[in-house]
Design a protein around this motif. Structure first.
Motif, PDB file in Angstrom:
ATOM      1  N   LYS A 120     -11.564  11.221  12.091  1.00  0.00           N
ATOM      2  CA  LYS A 120     -12.087  12.051  13.142  1.00  0.00           C
ATOM      3  C   LYS A 120     -11.716  13.520  12.284  1.00  0.00           C
ATOM      4  O   LYS A 120     -12.578  14.319  12.475  1.00  0.00           O
ATOM      5  N   ARG A 121     -10.723  13.723  11.633  1.00  0.00           N
ATOM      6  CA  ARG A 121     -10.524  14.758  10.984  1.00  0.00           C
ATOM      7  C   ARG A 121     -11.658  15.232   9.830  1.00  0.00           C
ATOM      8  O   ARG A 121     -11.823  16.397   9.676  1.00  0.00           O
ATOM      9  N   TRP A 122     -11.829  13.923   9.085  1.00  0.00           N
ATOM     10  CA  TRP A 122     -12.911  14.431   8.299  1.00  0.00           C
ATOM     11  C   TRP A 122     -14.163  14.658   8.634  1.00  0.00           C
ATOM     12  O   TRP A 122     -14.993  15.476   8.168  1.00  0.00           O
ATOM     13  N   GLN A 123     -14.496  14.287   9.941  1.00  0.00           N
ATOM     14  CA  GLN A 123     -15.749  14.555  10.750  1.00  0.00           C
ATOM     15  C   GLN A 123     -15.560  15.789  11.107  1.00  0.00           C
ATOM     16  O   GLN A 123     -16.660  16.725  10.875  1.00  0.00           O
ATOM     17  N   GLU A 124     -14.545  16.226  11.678  1.00  0.00           N
ATOM     18  CA  GLU A 124     -14.370  17.811  11.882  1.00  0.00           C
ATOM     19  C   GLU A 124     -14.764  18.613  10.799  1.00  0.00           C
ATOM     20  O   GLU A 124     -15.280  19.692  11.129  1.00  0.00           O
ATOM     21  N   VAL A 173      -0.216   5.731  18.265  1.00  0.00           N
ATOM     22  CA  VAL A 173      -1.033   6.010  16.993  1.00  0.00           C
ATOM     23  C   VAL A 173      -2.571   6.090  17.243  1.00  0.00           C
ATOM     24  O   VAL A 173      -2.933   4.930  17.444  1.00  0.00           O
ATOM     25  N   ASP A 174      -3.086   7.152  16.868  1.00  0.00           N
ATOM     26  CA  ASP A 174      -4.669   6.951  16.806  1.00  0.00           C
ATOM     27  C   ASP A 174      -5.130   6.422  15.417  1.00  0.00           C
ATOM     28  O   ASP A 174      -4.965   7.306  14.465  1.00  0.00           O
ATOM     29  N   CYS A 175      -5.358   5.200  15.065  1.00  0.00           N
ATOM     30  CA  CYS A 175      -5.512   4.725  13.784  1.00  0.00           C
ATOM     31  C   CYS A 175      -6.981   5.388  13.322  1.00  0.00           C
ATOM     32  O   CYS A 175      -7.468   4.816  12.393  1.00  0.00           O
ATOM     33  N   LEU A 176      -7.719   5.945  13.993  1.00  0.00           N
ATOM     34  CA  LEU A 176      -8.997   6.712  13.355  1.00  0.00           C
ATOM     35  C   LEU A 176      -8.754   8.322  13.344  1.00  0.00           C
ATOM     36  O   LEU A 176      -9.665   8.982  13.299  1.00  0.00           O
ATOM     37  N   VAL A 177      -7.429   8.691  13.375  1.00  0.00           N
ATOM     38  CA  VAL A 177      -7.377  10.102  13.299  1.00  0.00           C
ATOM     39  C   VAL A 177      -7.774  10.622  11.737  1.00  0.00           C
ATOM     40  O   VAL A 177      -8.193  11.715  11.767  1.00  0.00           O
ATOM     41  N   GLY A 178      -7.615   9.914  10.772  1.00  0.00           N
ATOM     42  CA  GLY A 178      -8.279  10.489   9.372  1.00  0.00           C
ATOM     43  C   GLY A 178      -9.795  10.511   9.548  1.00  0.00           C
ATOM     44  O   GLY A 178     -10.285  11.659   9.097  1.00  0.00           O
ATOM     45  N   VAL A 225       0.604  -1.024   0.018  1.00  0.00           N
ATOM     46  CA  VAL A 225      -0.174  -0.062   0.000  1.00  0.00           C
ATOM     47  C   VAL A 225       0.951   1.249   0.133  1.00  0.00           C
ATOM     48  O   VAL A 225       1.507   1.349   0.879  1.00  0.00           O
ATOM     49  N   SER A 226       0.525   2.195  -0.997  1.00  0.00           N
ATOM     50  CA  SER A 226       1.383   3.391  -0.948  1.00  0.00           C
ATOM     51  C   SER A 226       0.189   4.661  -0.523  1.00  0.00           C
ATOM     52  O   SER A 226      -0.768   4.224  -1.295  1.00  0.00           O
ATOM     53  N   GLY A 227       0.897   5.547  -0.012  1.00  0.00           N
ATOM     54  CA  GLY A 227      -0.419   6.558   0.422  1.00  0.00           C
ATOM     55  C   GLY A 227       0.201   7.781   0.967  1.00  0.00           C
ATOM     56  O   GLY A 227       1.188   7.843   1.530  1.00  0.00           O
ATOM     57  N   ASP A 228      -0.313   9.043   1.022  1.00  0.00           N
ATOM     58  CA  ASP A 228       0.176  10.096   1.571  1.00  0.00           C
ATOM     59  C   ASP A 228      -0.726  10.654   2.804  1.00  0.00           C
ATOM     60  O   ASP A 228      -0.660  11.700   3.093  1.00  0.00           O
ATOM     61  N   GLY A 229      -1.801   9.802   3.080  1.00  0.00           N
ATOM     62  CA  GLY A 229      -2.391  10.220   4.239  1.00  0.00           C
ATOM     63  C   GLY A 229      -3.361   9.083   4.955  1.00  0.00           C
ATOM     64  O   GLY A 229      -2.977   7.754   4.555  1.00  0.00           O
ATOM     65  N   PRO A 230      -3.697   9.293   6.255  1.00  0.00           N
ATOM     66  CA  PRO A 230      -4.500   8.305   6.970  1.00  0.00           C
ATOM     67  C   PRO A 230      -5.906   7.981   6.176  1.00  0.00           C
ATOM     68  O   PRO A 230      -6.367   8.864   5.376  1.00  0.00           O
ATOM     69  N   ASN A 231      -6.440   6.867   6.529  1.00  0.00           N
ATOM     70  CA  ASN A 231      -7.573   6.500   5.947  1.00  0.00           C
ATOM     71  C   ASN A 231      -8.704   7.636   6.552  1.00  0.00           C
ATOM     72  O   ASN A 231      -8.820   7.713   7.751  1.00  0.00           O
ATOM     73  N   ASN A 232      -9.720   7.924   5.695  1.00  0.00           N
ATOM     74  CA  ASN A 232     -10.755   8.680   6.050  1.00  0.00           C
ATOM     75  C   ASN A 232     -12.026   8.649   5.391  1.00  0.00           C
ATOM     76  O   ASN A 232     -12.868   9.215   5.331  1.00  0.00           O
ATOM     77  N   SER A 233     -12.186   7.279   4.821  1.00  0.00           N
ATOM     78  CA  SER A 233     -13.051   6.628   4.074  1.00  0.00           C
ATOM     79  C   SER A 233     -13.479   5.218   4.080  1.00  0.00           C
ATOM     80  O   SER A 233     -12.529   4.623   4.106  1.00  0.00           O
ATOM     81  N   GLY A 234     -14.601   4.804   4.281  1.00  0.00           N
ATOM     82  CA  GLY A 234     -14.848   3.545   4.532  1.00  0.00           C
ATOM     83  C   GLY A 234     -14.652   3.158   5.825  1.00  0.00           C
ATOM     84  O   GLY A 234     -14.583   3.927   6.760  1.00  0.00           O
TER      85      GLY A 234
END
Length: 281
Positions: A270-274, A263-268, A156-165
């Protein structure tokens, strides 16, 4: 007369049945899974947070790696000397696209052809970041692959945390339960004021805690655009060779102990919700 007709009919039926069996046998042989040393799903982030230059560098890094003799040597060093690879791009939870389908690489010519096919595909961009969606898609892709692999890996490559699904650890843990190893290529290309509300500065730690897993799992953080080609080549050689890397300062990170909680694995999420609350207030 009736008895003779019955014998003749039975004989004809027997001949037809044997003919049908014979015609089906080659098809059954053809569908027997081919054995390979590794089945590898490369899942690549195409979310809008990746600018076009970064996406092109990422694509060029993979194309260049499969044209590299060092990668060919890694493929040839396996017990069978062949691997199977597919290249998938992903963004939000509904965005996963197989760019190059399953391809068996058993030498330089096949690896070159895979690189050429990848280079010819256009690059697209989409909204949101669903690492969990990418993992679920990759796990299904492995489950239906026409190969029998000694090792199965999702990268998996990516530049941010999970925020969908769904939460990323749920998908990661399901993949691990199926005997799949998950490796990562976290892209930490932003610095200082470049961070948006969806970026996190410790993405390498997030990948170690929340994304990668399985025996010998590792991630290679990319911090500068100039590191793309080197990191992708190094990662592929390690994955193909089945080697467990030794962690190196700044550059490589192995899997964090499960449940360390740093690390908070739900950080993405939470940020999307905010963001959505602020947007519609």
């Amino acid at each position: 007369m009736g008895y003779g007709l019955r014998i003749s009919s039975l004989s004809s039926a027997f001949v037809c049945a044997m003919s049908l069996y014979s015609s089906q046998a080659p098809a059954q042989t053809r569908t027997t899974p081919v054995e390979v040393d590794l089945a590898l799903v490369l899942t690549v982030d195409i979310s809008l947070s990746m600018d076009l230059e970064e996406q092109q560098l990422q694509r060029d890094g993979y194309v260049g790696a499969f044209r590299d003799p060092a990668v060919w040597n890694a493929i040839g060093s396996g017990l069978l000397g062949r691997i199977a690879v597919t290249y998938v791009e992903w963004a939000g939870v509904e965005i996963q696209k197989t760019v190059v389908p399953w391809t068996m690489l058993d030498g330089p010519a096949a690896a070159q052809a895979f690189a050429d096919a990848l280079a010819a595909r256009p690059i697209s961009r989409h909204r949101r970041t669903s690492i969990s969606g990418a993992l679920d898609y990759a796990a299904r892709t492995l489950a239906t692959a026409p190969y029998r692999a000694q090792r199965r890996v999702i990268d998996v490559s990516g530049d941010g945390p999970n925020n969908s699904g769904r939460p990323v650890r749920e998908s990661r843990d399901l993949a691990l339960g199926a005997g799949i190893v998950v490796n990562g290529l976290p892209l930490l290309l932003k610095s200082g004021g470049e961070f948006s509300g969806f970026d996190i500065p410790n993405l390498d730690a997030y990948y170690a805690e929340c994304v990668i897993g399985g025996p010998g799992a590792f991630s290679l953080p990319v911090r500068y655009k100039s590191e793309f080609a080197t990191a992708i080549r190094k990662k592929l050689i390690l994955e193909i060779s089945g080697r467990t890397p030794q962690p190196a300062p700044r550059f490589m990170r192995t899997q964090a102990p499960p449940g360390t909680g740093h690390v908070d694995c739900l950080v993405g999420e939470k940020r999307w919700q905010e963001y959505m609350i602020d947007r519609f207030q």
